[in-house]
Enzyme design. Structure first.
Site, PDB file in Angstrom:
ATOM      1  N   GLU A 177      31.622  35.131  29.718  1.00 47.07           N
ATOM      2  CA  GLU A 177      31.995  34.255  29.068  1.00 47.07           C
ATOM      3  C   GLU A 177      31.007  32.646  29.977  1.00 47.07           C
ATOM      4  O   GLU A 177      30.334  31.599  29.236  1.00 47.07           O
ATOM      5  CB  GLU A 177      33.283  33.125  30.206  1.00 47.07           C
ATOM      6  CG  GLU A 177      34.600  34.096  29.237  1.00 47.07           C
ATOM      7  CD  GLU A 177      36.232  33.612  29.918  1.00 47.07           C
ATOM      8  OE1 GLU A 177      36.319  33.691  30.876  1.00 47.07           O
ATOM      9  OE2 GLU A 177      36.924  33.246  28.878  1.00 47.07           O
TER      10      GLU A 177
ATOM     11  N   GLU B   3      40.511  40.554  29.544  1.00 48.19           N
ATOM     12  CA  GLU B   3      41.515  39.718  29.932  1.00 48.19           C
ATOM     13  C   GLU B   3      43.007  40.637  29.628  1.00 48.19           C
ATOM     14  O   GLU B   3      44.028  40.553  30.256  1.00 48.19           O
ATOM     15  CB  GLU B   3      41.440  38.835  29.804  1.00 48.19           C
ATOM     16  CG  GLU B   3      40.492  37.728  30.640  1.00 48.19           C
ATOM     17  CD  GLU B   3      39.097  37.401  30.132  1.00 48.19           C
ATOM     18  OE1 GLU B   3      38.625  38.738  29.455  1.00 48.19           O
ATOM     19  OE2 GLU B   3      37.684  37.278  30.639  1.00 48.19           O
TER      20      GLU B   3
HETATM   21  N1  3HC Z   1      37.749  40.579  40.854  1.00 53.34           N
HETATM   22  C1  3HC Z   1      38.323  41.054  41.568  1.00 53.34           C
HETATM   23  N2  3HC Z   1      37.688  43.099  42.556  1.00 53.34           N
HETATM   24  C2  3HC Z   1      37.839  42.842  40.900  1.00 53.34           C
HETATM   25  C3  3HC Z   1      37.318  42.699  39.829  1.00 53.34           C
HETATM   26  C4  3HC Z   1      37.729  41.595  39.466  1.00 53.34           C
HETATM   27  N3  3HC Z   1      37.577  40.929  38.736  1.00 53.34           N
HETATM   28  N4  3HC Z   1      36.608  43.586  39.090  1.00 53.34           N
HETATM   29  C5  3HC Z   1      36.381  45.110  39.942  1.00 53.34           C
HETATM   30  N5  3HC Z   1      37.296  45.218  41.234  1.00 53.34           N
HETATM   31  C6  3HC Z   1      36.888  45.701  42.189  1.00 53.34           C
HETATM   32  C7  3HC Z   1      38.167  46.685  42.260  1.00 53.34           C
HETATM   33  O1  3HC Z   1      39.232  45.987  42.659  1.00 53.34           O
HETATM   34  C8  3HC Z   1      37.699  47.919  43.288  1.00 53.34           C
HETATM   35  O2  3HC Z   1      37.769  47.413  44.010  1.00 53.34           O
HETATM   36  P1  3HC Z   1      37.470  48.488  45.560  1.00 53.34           P
HETATM   37  O3  3HC Z   1      36.311  48.688  45.854  1.00 53.34           O
HETATM   38  O4  3HC Z   1      38.378  48.050  46.774  1.00 53.34           O
HETATM   39  O5  3HC Z   1      38.574  49.357  44.772  1.00 53.34           O
HETATM   40  C9  3HC Z   1      35.396  47.368  43.256  1.00 53.34           C
HETATM   41  O6  3HC Z   1      35.503  45.978  42.259  1.00 53.34           O
HETATM   42  C10 3HC Z   1      34.699  48.746  42.026  1.00 53.34           C
HETATM   43  O7  3HC Z   1      35.652  48.536  40.959  1.00 53.34           O
HETATM   44  P2  3HC Z   1      35.618  49.827  40.280  1.00 53.34           P
HETATM   45  O8  3HC Z   1      36.510  51.328  41.317  1.00 53.34           O
HETATM   46  O9  3HC Z   1      37.301  49.750  39.042  1.00 53.34           O
HETATM   47  O10 3HC Z   1      34.575  50.457  39.969  1.00 53.34           O
HETATM   48  P3  3HC Z   1      33.570  50.695  38.506  1.00 53.34           P
HETATM   49  O11 3HC Z   1      31.896  50.644  38.679  1.00 53.34           O
HETATM   50  O12 3HC Z   1      34.499  52.243  38.294  1.00 53.34           O
HETATM   51  O13 3HC Z   1      34.026  49.269  37.389  1.00 53.34           O
HETATM   52  C11 3HC Z   1      34.414  47.588  36.376  1.00 53.34           C
HETATM   53  C12 3HC Z   1      33.771  48.264  37.324  1.00 53.34           C
HETATM   54  C13 3HC Z   1      34.670  47.951  34.412  1.00 53.34           C
HETATM   55  C14 3HC Z   1      33.641  45.611  36.649  1.00 53.34           C
HETATM   56  C15 3HC Z   1      36.016  47.546  36.546  1.00 53.34           C
HETATM   57  O14 3HC Z   1      35.991  46.941  37.948  1.00 53.34           O
HETATM   58  C16 3HC Z   1      36.937  46.337  35.802  1.00 53.34           C
HETATM   59  O15 3HC Z   1      36.747  47.478  34.349  1.00 53.34           O
HETATM   60  N6  3HC Z   1      36.923  45.503  36.382  1.00 53.34           N
HETATM   61  C17 3HC Z   1      38.361  44.441  35.321  1.00 53.34           C
HETATM   62  C18 3HC Z   1      37.303  43.452  34.628  1.00 53.34           C
HETATM   63  C19 3HC Z   1      37.822  42.082  34.070  1.00 53.34           C
HETATM   64  O16 3HC Z   1      39.502  43.172  33.469  1.00 53.34           O
HETATM   65  N7  3HC Z   1      37.490  41.460  33.241  1.00 53.34           N
HETATM   66  C20 3HC Z   1      38.663  40.528  33.738  1.00 53.34           C
HETATM   67  C21 3HC Z   1      38.784  39.407  34.763  1.00 53.34           C
HETATM   68  S1  3HC Z   1      40.186  38.218  34.473  1.00 53.34           S
HETATM   69  C22 3HC Z   1      38.831  37.042  34.035  1.00 53.34           C
HETATM   70  O17 3HC Z   1      37.522  36.928  34.034  1.00 53.34           O
HETATM   71  C23 3HC Z   1      39.304  35.257  33.404  1.00 53.34           C
HETATM   72  C24 3HC Z   1      38.267  34.825  33.148  1.00 53.34           C
HETATM   73  O18 3HC Z   1      38.850  34.816  31.627  1.00 53.34           O
HETATM   74  C25 3HC Z   1      39.315  33.189  33.312  1.00 53.34           C
END
Ligand code: 3HC
Ligand code: NAI
Length: 694
Positions: free
Chosen positions: A105, A125
């Site tokens: 975004e 999301e």
């Molecule tokens: N917020 C906080 N922590 C996050 C995060 C996020 N968005 N995304 C990842 N992390 C953290 C994980 O909890 C993990 O923490 P840890 O090491 O303490 O366990 C660390 O980052 C690494 O994550 P992964 O083990 O999953 O690492 P990968 O490299 O395998 O994957 C990724 C990276 C593809 C970014 C995966 O973490 C992921 O899919 N994250 C979620 C992405 C997501 O859902 N984003 C949307 C968030 S909601 C949003 O943006 C609202 C907005 O529209 C207003």
């Protein structure tokens, strides 16, 4: 410092630097705005590049901030994106590795986007029970069109940047150094007079937007019954189509704020963090060295051994598969091939890939062929004597440092480890059936299992795409020990007045994929019978209803015998209530002197689920599981617990432990109440007004 600021020949470079994934927490948001202000005030700066350090452009909003005051502290993400979009100096987003959720975004707010190939692009999301809350539902359709955008938003699917090269999302794909390409783009656009393009100003063009949105609604209605978020995604996109950008944006925000409070979103976020937390073992540091696993061996090519072998082969690891007899080996291999052929028929595997996978399996009858294995997983008959033979032999032939794993589901891992002279190398790898499909892997930590063995197995679990949860040694480990209490309650309720179909219906309505009786008919009632027979000897004090034994005595083992708790027609898995079984149950109640009563669905659900919760609490007290979310992950990935409820322990928190304790005490005072001693933790947490997860 969550954001770095530098200048390069008239271009300001704002770099998100908030490891691990540049989550857009408050300090990062603030840093971006400060960077924009600095660039605006510096007359030598003509354009701005926005990028991310490390392994992501940005993984989105910081999920840990949700429902905390920080999430609502300005500058909020919407404010940041507005500042980017309204910057008089053009902003170029340089996207690499990951641009997800709020990260994407943010990039959509930039005037130009340059992407590296291989970047994972998504608005995920919805997978957290949310919708994109910072303009994603409004800007993405304006960038790539209504259909493609709605598909991405509703599914949350990740798309590789190169697949979006022609979509209109990116102005340029960088083939070499991304930053250099973005800087070149910034210098070029910095020379051009504004205004620079804003996605908000584009129109959403579609020949039949209303028709497509209705089609999306119908699809979601059948797929996402329990989850409100996918519906809201469609509503928000539709609002933008019908009412324009500003109103669409306001509606999206409203929906986001409502969804973030829903139990479904809490549950999905709990599962997201629970999955990651499960791989962390309190006393095993994350930098514990691991052993190299290049060659695997599996002992036993039966129901479990075949599926276990497939997991490794699917991840490209060669497997030596050992059996005692040629016909058992041939049967095992034929089953594996048949499984792959089914996948091929569904179009999910090519013939070439099938051949490649089969070629990775080296069948053998000789233990001499195991001397190169780095990991040996035993999946032979569930008898301690057989395990003893196998592990003694493995101790002789396995190379030093090889990990020796057992798939035992009920036997004492410490006794198995003691059959070898290297108990530090022995670990439990408890797969669930069908092992090539089920996500859950309980990693059983024996009293001597070494830390590097645990770290290696946890890492390997990721490679074979399992959710691994560590369990200490106890009867049934985490999952089966809890399920035993659940089954006991189910059987008691039959004795007290319920029928199998009523129990199953109530718990399936709660959200379980399958009730205990349909489940038992599928797995085979004889399996539970064998376990109970052992229990009667080991724990003569434990009170069980004998009703299931009566069923088994009549040979009704379930689907495989054409009848169990239900009747089945040949070749059909549909469960039909059985008059015969109903009569048998009523007869049994009379025989044991139970006065049958109507049991409400609410009691059925409470007794089944709280039996899990109570045993789960005891498992935590004994240190068998190290945290409540581990138990939830076991139940979400291995036992069909409804995902939108987040697992038994999170569900108990939602009900309130005060209420859980009261119910448990009430059931303790009823008939068959002897299993209901409330766990100490429940009483303590309830007294403090806390939950397992607070
Ligand atoms: N917020 C906080 N922590 C996050 C995060 C996020 N968005 N995304 C990842 N992390 C953290 C994980 O909890 C993990 O923490 P840890 O090491 O303490 O366990 C660390 O980052 C690494 O994550 P992964 O083990 O999953 O690492 P990968 O490299 O395998 O994957 C990724 C990276 C593809 C970014 C995966 O973490 C992921 O899919 N994250 C979620 C992405 C997501 O859902 N984003 C949307 C968030 S909601 C949003 O943006 C609202 C907005 O529209 C207003
Ligand atoms: P199975 O009976 O289908 O397969 C066992 C296989 O081991 C047979 O093919 C047999 O020929 C072979 N075998 C027996 N002794 C052997 C030996 N000494 N050397 C080599 N091979 C030998 O049994 P299943 O169901 O696959 O169970 C295997 C193990 O997995 C057991 O420990 C069981 O408790 C555990 N398990 C089973 C689950 C299930 O749902 N079936 C789930 C989780 C664990």
């Amino acid at each position: 410092m969550a954001v770095d600021y530098t200048t390069r020949d008239g271009v300001a470079v704002i770099t998100l630097n908030n490891p691990p994934v540049n989550g857009l927490g408050h300090s990062t948001r603030q840093g971006i705005v400060e960077g924009l202000d600095r660039a605006a005030q510096d007359p030598s700066v003509r354009a701005i590049v926005l990028t991310g350090a490390g392994k992501a452009f940005s993984g989105g909003a910081d999920i840990t901030e949700f429902n905390t005051p920080k999430a609502l502290q300005e500058p909020m993400l919407g404010t940041v994106i507005k500042a980017v979009e309204n910057s008089a100096k053009p902003v170029v987003a340089a996207i690499h590795s990951v641009a997800m959720g709020g990260g994407l975004e943010l990039a959509l707010g930039a005037h130009y986007r340059v992407a590296a190939p291989g970047a994972q692009i998504a608005l995920p999301e919805v997978k957290l029970g949310l919708l994109p809350g910072a303009g994603g539902t409004q800007r993405l359709p304006r960038a790539i069109g209504l259909e493609a955008a709605l598909n991405m938003i509703v599914s949350g699917a990740t798309v590789k940047s190169e697949q979006l090269a022609q979509s209109g999302l990116f102005d340029e794909m960088a083939d070499g150094d991304l930053l250099e390409a973005a800087l070149a783009c910034a210098r070029k656009v910095g020379e051009q007079a504004g205004p620079h393009p804003k996605l908000r100003e584009r129109k959403i063009e579609h020949p039949n937007a209303a028709g497509f949105i209705q089609f999306a609604r119908n699809t979601v209605a059948s797929m996402a019954k329990q989850f409100p978020a996918p519906h809201k995604c469609i509503d928000a996109v539709e609002a933008g189509v019908k009412q324009g950008f500003e109103k669409g944006l306001a509606f999206e925000r409203e929906c986001f704020l409502a969804l973030v409070q829903t139990p479904e979103s809490r549950a999905l976020r709990h599962a997201f963090f629970g999955e990651r937390a499960a791989s962390k073992i309190p006393d095993v540091p994350s930098d514990t060295p691991t052993r190299e696993i290049r060659q695997v061996a599996v002992i036993g090519a039966g129901t479990m051994g075949g599926g276990i072998a497939m997991n490794f082969v699917n991840a490209g690891l060669p497997v030596t598969l050992l059996e005692t007899k040629q016909d058992a080996l041939d049967r095992g291999l034929a089953t594996i091939r048949k499984n792959y052929e089914n996948t091929l028929k569904k179009g999910k595997l090519t013939q070439e890939a099938l051949d490649g996978r089969m070629a990775l399996i080296r069948p053998t009858l000789s233990y001499d062929d195991l001397n190169d294995a780095d990991l040996i997983v035993e999946a032979v008959f569930e008898e301690l004597g057989v395990k003893e033979q196998v592990f003694k032999k493995l101790d002789e032939v396995a190379k030093p440092g090889a990990i020796l794993a057992s798939n035992t589901s009920t036997l004492d891992l410490n006794r198995i480890a003691a059959f070898t002279k290297r108990p530090q190398d022995v670990v439990g790898m408890h797969f669930f059936s069908p092992a090539n499909v089920m996500k859950l892997l309980e990693v059983v930590r024996g009293s001597e299992t070494s830390k590097d063995v645990l770290a290696t197995v946890m890492k390997l679990a990721k490679k074979i795409r399992k959710t691994a949860v560590v369990s200490g040694v106890c009867d049934g480990f985490i999952g089966n020990r809890m399920v035993e209490q659940y089954i006991r309650q189910a059987l008691f309720m039959l004795e007290e007045g319920a029928l199998p179909q009523q129990v199953d219906r109530a718990i399936e309505k709660f959200g379980f994929a399958m009730g205990p009786f349909r489940m038992s008919d599928l797995a085979g009632n004889d399996i539970g019978w064998a376990i109970r027979k052992r229990r009667y000897q080991e724990h003569p004090d434990l009170h069980y209803s004998k009703i299931a034994d009566r069923l088994c005595e009549t040979g009704r083992f379930g689907q495989k015998t054409g009848g169990g708790w239900y009747d089945y027609k040949p070749g059909d898995r549909t469960a039909h209530p059985s008059k015969l079984v109903d009569e048998m149950i009523v007869g049994y109640s009379n025989e044991v002197g139970a006065t049958r009563r109507k049991i409400a669905d609410e009691e059925i659900v409470e007794r089944l689920v709280f039996a899990l919760v109570n045993e789960g609490a005891k498992i935590l007290e004994e240190g068998i599981a190290s945290k409540p979310s581990d138990i939830d992950m076991v139940y979400l990935t291995g036992y069909g617990f409804p995902l939108w409820r987040g697992g038994p322990m999170l569900y108990a928190d939602a009900v309130g432990l005060y209420n859980v304790e009261r119910s448990i005490r009430r059931y303790a005072s009823q008939a068959n109440g002897d299993g209901w001693q409330p766990a100490k933790t429940i009483a303590e947490l309830a007294a403090q007004g806390r939950g397992f997860n607070s």
